[in-house]
Motif scaffolding. Structure first.
Motif, short mmCIF file in Angstrom:
data_model
loop_
_atom_site.label_atom_id
_atom_site.label_comp_id
_atom_site.label_asym_id
_atom_site.label_seq_id
_atom_site.Cartn_x
_atom_site.Cartn_y
_atom_site.Cartn_z
N VAL A 1 0.86 -1.19 0.00
CA VAL A 1 0.00 0.00 0.00
C VAL A 1 0.89 1.24 0.00
N MET A 2 0.79 2.05 -1.05
CA MET A 2 1.59 3.26 -1.20
C MET A 2 0.67 4.47 -1.26
N GLU A 3 1.22 5.62 -0.89
CA GLU A 3 0.45 6.85 -1.05
C GLU A 3 0.24 7.13 -2.54
N GLU A 4 -0.90 7.73 -2.86
CA GLU A 4 -1.17 8.11 -4.25
C GLU A 4 -0.81 9.57 -4.46
N LEU A 5 -0.09 9.85 -5.54
CA LEU A 5 0.20 11.22 -5.94
C LEU A 5 -0.71 11.55 -7.12
N GLU A 6 -1.44 12.63 -6.99
CA GLU A 6 -2.59 12.91 -7.85
C GLU A 6 -2.25 12.92 -9.33
N HIS A 7 -1.13 13.51 -9.72
CA HIS A 7 -0.81 13.66 -11.14
C HIS A 7 0.00 12.49 -11.70
N ARG A 8 0.25 11.49 -10.86
CA ARG A 8 0.92 10.26 -11.30
C ARG A 8 2.30 10.54 -11.85
N ASP A 9 2.71 9.86 -12.93
CA ASP A 9 4.11 9.97 -13.36
C ASP A 9 4.36 11.26 -14.13
N LEU A 10 5.59 11.73 -14.02
CA LEU A 10 5.97 13.02 -14.60
C LEU A 10 5.88 13.01 -16.12
N LEU A 11 6.18 11.90 -16.76
CA LEU A 11 6.14 11.86 -18.23
C LEU A 11 4.73 12.13 -18.73
N SER A 12 3.74 11.45 -18.17
CA SER A 12 2.36 11.69 -18.56
C SER A 12 1.94 13.12 -18.24
N PHE A 13 2.43 13.64 -17.10
CA PHE A 13 2.14 15.01 -16.72
C PHE A 13 2.68 15.99 -17.76
N LEU A 14 3.92 15.77 -18.21
CA LEU A 14 4.52 16.64 -19.22
C LEU A 14 3.76 16.56 -20.53
N TRP A 15 3.32 15.38 -20.90
CA TRP A 15 2.56 15.25 -22.14
C TRP A 15 1.22 15.98 -22.06
N ARG A 16 0.60 15.95 -20.88
CA ARG A 16 -0.65 16.69 -20.72
C ARG A 16 -0.42 18.20 -20.82
N CYS A 17 0.75 18.64 -20.37
CA CYS A 17 1.05 20.06 -20.46
C CYS A 17 1.14 20.52 -21.91
N ARG A 18 1.46 19.64 -22.82
CA ARG A 18 1.51 20.00 -24.23
C ARG A 18 0.11 20.30 -24.77
N GLN A 19 -0.91 19.70 -24.15
CA GLN A 19 -2.26 19.80 -24.70
C GLN A 19 -3.07 20.93 -24.09
N GLU A 20 -2.71 21.35 -22.89
CA GLU A 20 -3.52 22.33 -22.18
C GLU A 20 -3.03 23.74 -22.50
N HIS A 21 -3.58 24.29 -23.57
CA HIS A 21 -3.21 25.64 -24.01
C HIS A 21 -4.38 26.58 -23.81
N THR A 22 -5.05 26.48 -22.69
CA THR A 22 -6.17 27.35 -22.40
C THR A 22 -5.68 28.71 -21.93
N GLY A 23 -6.58 29.70 -21.93
CA GLY A 23 -6.21 31.03 -21.50
C GLY A 23 -5.99 31.12 -20.00
N GLN A 24 -6.61 30.23 -19.25
CA GLN A 24 -6.45 30.25 -17.80
C GLN A 24 -5.24 29.43 -17.40
N THR A 25 -4.81 29.65 -16.17
CA THR A 25 -3.66 28.90 -15.65
C THR A 25 -4.05 27.45 -15.43
N ALA A 26 -3.38 26.56 -16.11
CA ALA A 26 -3.68 25.14 -16.01
C ALA A 26 -2.89 24.53 -14.87
N PRO A 27 -3.41 23.45 -14.25
CA PRO A 27 -2.68 22.82 -13.13
C PRO A 27 -1.29 22.36 -13.51
#
Length: 446
Positions: free
Chosen positions: A218-244
């Motif tokens: 049993v391990m703690e969960e980190l909400e955004h999971r692995d950094l690689l997937s997080f970085l790939w999501r950052c490529r897609q979120e080009h909204t005008g508001q500040t994205a997480p």
């Protein structure tokens, strides 16, 4: 003629008493002796069968224990509660086999031939020791961890998301098909995590299910999971508001210092990570990061094979130092090289390192004096740190203490307003090819 007849037939003709005695002698030899032998054999067979049946021990029911830190055992649990929990856990976990995830927690490679040196005198797998045991009704909302990018691996571990004491957790579950060696390896990895101890930049071990199948860590969960997937999501979120997932240069230095702190802690414990890359980093809700991907370090701790076991996977070569690619002994400075490649991943939002270079050609490419090229969005300060990490000679690379100092110093001066953006879309199929996956993967759109 009469002498010959007397030798074959000892009775004198007409002697009735002699003939009767001779007949009785023949009956003993032909009938009584075989019957005695048969009765003796049958008696021995019955005795052996009875002894075998009496020696058989009845099977004891499974016992289910959850071991967790900082909680006390509840002595008031009844047997009825035990049975309800057991049936509930089985209902949730039995028969659920989520596909392997493109996730660092899924790909902790557990060596199938590992022999834990923590076995007890009875030869049973060693059980990680924690301060107290948990009560049994603790897991709620058990669901398979949804995939981000599936890769075909022959892992014995499946991941689930659950809730424990109103806290989201990750369950690393040993599959029902696992054999005894896999059980020992699984428990050995749990002990390794326990003995490694807590650190602010390492995921917390919350407990272990050690007795009843399925075994769980049993391990703690980190909400955004692995950094690689997080970085790939950052490529897609080009909204005008500040994205997480908006990433600035200052955030890269902050994350880098946290990862460097975890590496420094591992090295102080005489462990070499050997698997530093974006896939081995977990991202929390507040964008803090924690170092994971401890499979290679565990294998070396268990003395399974040579220190080169961690380079057997082709998909790791783009992050490995030249000496590791040349199949020389792993060194602490090898982690420094990989750290430099990790910084490249972060500033490029998950670009494949050394683009257009296949893993099999990377060592020759580096031998010719080639280096990582400076990404367009990378500052001179950040690129200078990457270069200091990625010198050809291990002794020329910056020390870990100096690396952390430079990251912390650069953090205070770095730009915290400009969000890093990458205009080119990510070609996942090309990424998988250049990393080293060939026909053994399947991918899904992010």
């Amino acid at each position: 003629m009469s002498n010959t007849s007397n030798l074959t037939y000892p009775c004198i003709p007409g002697n009735t008493l002699c003939e009767v005695l001779l007949l009785l002698l023949y009956e003993v030899e032909l009938i009584v002796v075989p019957v005695v032998f048969f009765v003796l054999f049958f008696t021995i067979f019955i005795i052996v069968l009875v002894l075998k049946c009496c020696y058989h021990k009845p099977t004891k029911p499974y016992q289910h224990h959850i071991i967790e830190k900082h909680d006390k055992h509840n002595p008031n649990n009844t047997q009825a509660s035990t049975n309800r929990h057991r049936n509930s856990a089985r209902q949730h976990l039995q028969g659920i086999d989520a596909p392997p995830q493109f996730n660092p927690m899924e790909h902790e490679v557990i060596p199938m031939s590992a022999k834990s040196h923590h076995n007890n005198q009875n030869g049973k797998p060693a059980v990680p020791q924690t301060s107290t045991e948990r009560s049994r009704d603790i897991f709620e909302l058990i669901t398979p961890l949804p995939p981000t990018l599936s890769v075909q691996h022959h892992d014995s571990v499946t991941l689930y998301r659950a809730v424990m004491d109103k806290q989201p957790v990750i369950l690393r579950v040993l599959k029902e098909s696992a054999d005894s060696r896999e059980h020992k390896s699984f428990l050995g990895f749990a002990r390794f995590l326990k003995e490694l101890g807590p650190h602010t930049s390492l995921p917390r071990l919350l407990g272990v299910v050690t007795v009843e199948r399925p075994l769980m860590i049993v391990m703690e969960e980190l909400e955004h999971r692995d950094l690689l997937s997080f970085l790939w999501r950052c490529r897609q979120e080009h909204t005008g508001q500040t994205a997480p997932c908006d990433l600035t240069e200052r955030r890269i230095f902050t994350m880098g210092a946290q990862i460097g702190s975890a590496l420094e802690y591992l090295h102080s414990k005489n462990y070499i990570h050997g698997n530093v890359r974006a896939r081995s980093i977990l991202v929390g809700r507040d964008l803090s990061v924690k170092l994971w991907g401890l499979g290679p370090a565990f294998r070396r701790a268990m003395d399974v094979g040579s220190s080169m076991d961690s380079v057997e996977h082709v998909e790791m070569k783009k992050w490995q130092a030249p000496e590791v690619l040349a199949r020389k002994p792993l060194q602490p400075s090898s982690d420094i090289w990989s750290f430099g490649i990790l910084l490249y991943e972060m500033v490029t939002l998950g670009e494949v390192p050394f683009p257009n270079i296949m893993p099999s050609e990377l060592l020759q490419y580096l031998q010719r004096g080639n280096k990582l090229k400076k990404p367009p969005s990378c500052s001179k300060t950040l690129y200078s740190i990457m270069e200091n990490c990625c010198h050809w000679k291990p002794n020329d690379r910056t020390s870990l203490a100096e690396l952390i100092r430079k990251l912390q110093s650069a953090e205070s001066r770095a730009n915290d307003q400009t969000v890093i953006r990458v205009s080119e879309p990510l070609d996942i199929e090309n990424y998988m090819k250049e990393v080293g996956y060939t026909d053994s993967f399947s991918y899904a759109a992010l």
